[in-house]
Scaffold this active site. Structure first.
Site, PDB file in Angstrom:
ATOM      1  N   HIS A  17      -3.838  -1.922  -6.280  1.00 62.07           N
ATOM      2  CA  HIS A  17      -3.062  -0.741  -6.633  1.00 62.07           C
ATOM      3  C   HIS A  17      -3.999   0.337  -7.169  1.00 62.07           C
ATOM      4  O   HIS A  17      -4.542   0.211  -8.271  1.00 62.07           O
ATOM      5  CB  HIS A  17      -1.998  -1.099  -7.669  1.00 62.07           C
ATOM      6  CG  HIS A  17      -0.978  -2.066  -7.161  1.00 62.07           C
ATOM      7  ND1 HIS A  17       0.034  -2.580  -7.953  1.00 62.07           N
ATOM      8  CD2 HIS A  17      -0.794  -2.612  -5.932  1.00 62.07           C
ATOM      9  CE1 HIS A  17       0.779  -3.401  -7.221  1.00 62.07           C
ATOM     10  NE2 HIS A  17       0.290  -3.431  -6.002  1.00 62.07           N
ATOM     11  N   ASP A  21       0.813  -1.229   0.000  1.00 59.38           N
ATOM     12  CA  ASP A  21       0.000   0.000   0.000  1.00 59.38           C
ATOM     13  C   ASP A  21       0.842   1.274   0.000  1.00 59.38           C
ATOM     14  O   ASP A  21       0.416   2.314   0.481  1.00 59.38           O
ATOM     15  CB  ASP A  21      -0.959   0.019   1.201  1.00 59.38           C
ATOM     16  CG  ASP A  21      -1.909  -1.154   1.210  1.00 59.38           C
ATOM     17  OD1 ASP A  21      -2.774  -1.222   0.323  1.00 59.38           O
ATOM     18  OD2 ASP A  21      -1.770  -2.022   2.094  1.00 59.38           O
TER      19      ASP A  21
END
Length: 399
Positions: free
Chosen positions: A46, A16
């Site tokens: 993503h 992340d």
């Protein structure tokens, strides 16, 4: 550092970090032949925001909004149902015929409903001792592929083999119904004591045959051909601190998240390794987090991240200098950094575990003291990102 050549993008945290937005920025600004995924599977998430569109890229490369094709290398675990769902989402977001932008190495392992249901059953059984799995069958897919020659009762990677394993199914098998059926029959028998998905073997054979007809399945030389044709961006999944070799077991992923897979695919071709890091650390789900601070979580809300049913809570804390240096070292060479979330107000850094967090008065200078900064992100949108042009300046922020 040459961002006009091949670039390997790897996360330097627990995932992340903003790899998707970085890949999108790299692809939007310069001609790119392909985005090659070099690890992970359907658990990747993503986020890319560009031109009024948002998508959470999972198996498709994050260069898709920029019109760049995706190649899934043999290091990727391919889940056809999730891939079909993602293709529909991309089509709804304005990407015409997304599957035409996709090629897949036939050697890539296939993640099936058997793996997914078994993964969730195991994680449920752990109760409070959950590993933080995404529940997408990733670890189960890899584990089953390691069982060839194992006997019932053997313990492989800490898990007991309950039945007679068969050969692991691959993407190439989707175009070979007889081979696929044999492997899926073995999977069904093996996992019957643990979990039974709603799809029958017959249904799966038919659905996977349709998948094979919809995508281009390649041999193992495809990445080399793409790299010789033009610039390739290699997109990693998860982060180095979750790596199967360098992470903190058992809260790791069954994947090599460092640049090593990409280097193997490049086979000696010149490239730049770009490590992605936030101005503060985050973690999804269970596992150690030395600098976690609930105040950071409250201060920096996430529009595109939250608690997952299996993965667990979204967590945040101060930038951890010790873990950042550890992640850089684990990569065996990082040429430059991509620093995201520079819009965070007054982030803090813990320089040594046990020491109090101190304010990062000049985040770019601090990161630049470790490595050149080649990409900067000041928000979630593509317009918030800047990619350095060729320069001799070690810390490069271009308008």
């Amino acid at each position: 550092m040459n961002l006009d050549g091949h670039v390997v993008v790897a996360g330097l945290g627990f995932g992340d970090e903003g790899k998707g937005a970085v890949v999108d920025a790299l692809c939007a600004g310069r001609p790119t032949t392909a985005v090659v995924r070099f690890n992970g599977g359907a658990q990747a998430a993503h986020n890319v925001v560009a031109d009024g569109r948002h998508h959470t890229f999972s198996q498709f490369g994050a260069g898709t909004f920029a019109g760049v094709p995706t190649h899934l290398s043999h290091f990727v675990l391919v889940e056809p149902f999730a891939l079909a769902t993602e293709a529909r989402q991309l089509e709804a977001a304005g990407v015409r015929n997304p599957l035409a932008l996709l090629s897949v190495d036939g050697r890539a392992l296939l993640t099936t409903p058997f793996h997914i249901h078994a993964n969730r059953a195991r994680e449920d059984a752990r109760g409070q001792e959950r590993h933080g799995s995404c529940g997408k069958g990733i670890g189960e897919t890899v584990w089953y592929s390691l069982l060839r020659g194992a006997d019932p009762g053997d313990v492989v990677e800490g898990q007991e083999v309950l039945g007679e394993p068969g050969e692991a199914p691959t993407v190439a098998d989707c175009a070979r119904p007889a081979v696929l059926r044999r492997k899926l029959d073995a999977l069904a028998r093996f996992y019957a004591p643990l979990a039974t998905p709603r799809h029958s073997v017959d249904e799966l054979v038919a659905l996977y045959r349709d998948f094979a007809a919809a995508v281009r399945i390649t041999d193992g030389e495809e990445t080399g051909r793409l790299a010789d044709r033009g610039r390739v961006v290699f997109e990693g999944a998860q982060g180095v601190l979750l790596d199967q070799h360098h992470g903190f077991h058992p809260h790791t992923t069954w994947s090599t998240t460092t640049p090593h897979n990409a280097r193997e695919l490049l086979a000696g071709r010149p490239h730049t390794v770009l490590g992605v890091v936030r101005t503060y650390h985050t973690r999804h789900g269970a596992g150690p987090f030395p600098t976690e601070d609930p105040a950071v979580l409250a201060r920096y809300p996430e529009a595109h991240n939250g608690a997952g049913e299996y993965q667990g809570a979204w967590r945040a804390g101060h930038l951890d200098a010790t873990l950042l240096d550890y992640a850089i070292a684990a990569c065996d060479g990082v040429d430059a950094l991509a620093v995201t979330h520079l819009d965070a107000d007054r982030p803090r850094v813990v320089l040594d575990h046990g020491s109090p967090a101190v304010e990062l008065t000049d985040p770019l200078a601090w990161f630049g003291s470790r490595l050149p900064v080649a990409v900067t992100g000041y928000g979630p949108d593509r317009a918030d990102y800047r990619v350095a042009r060729p320069s001799r300046v070690p810390v490069t922020i271009c308008g």
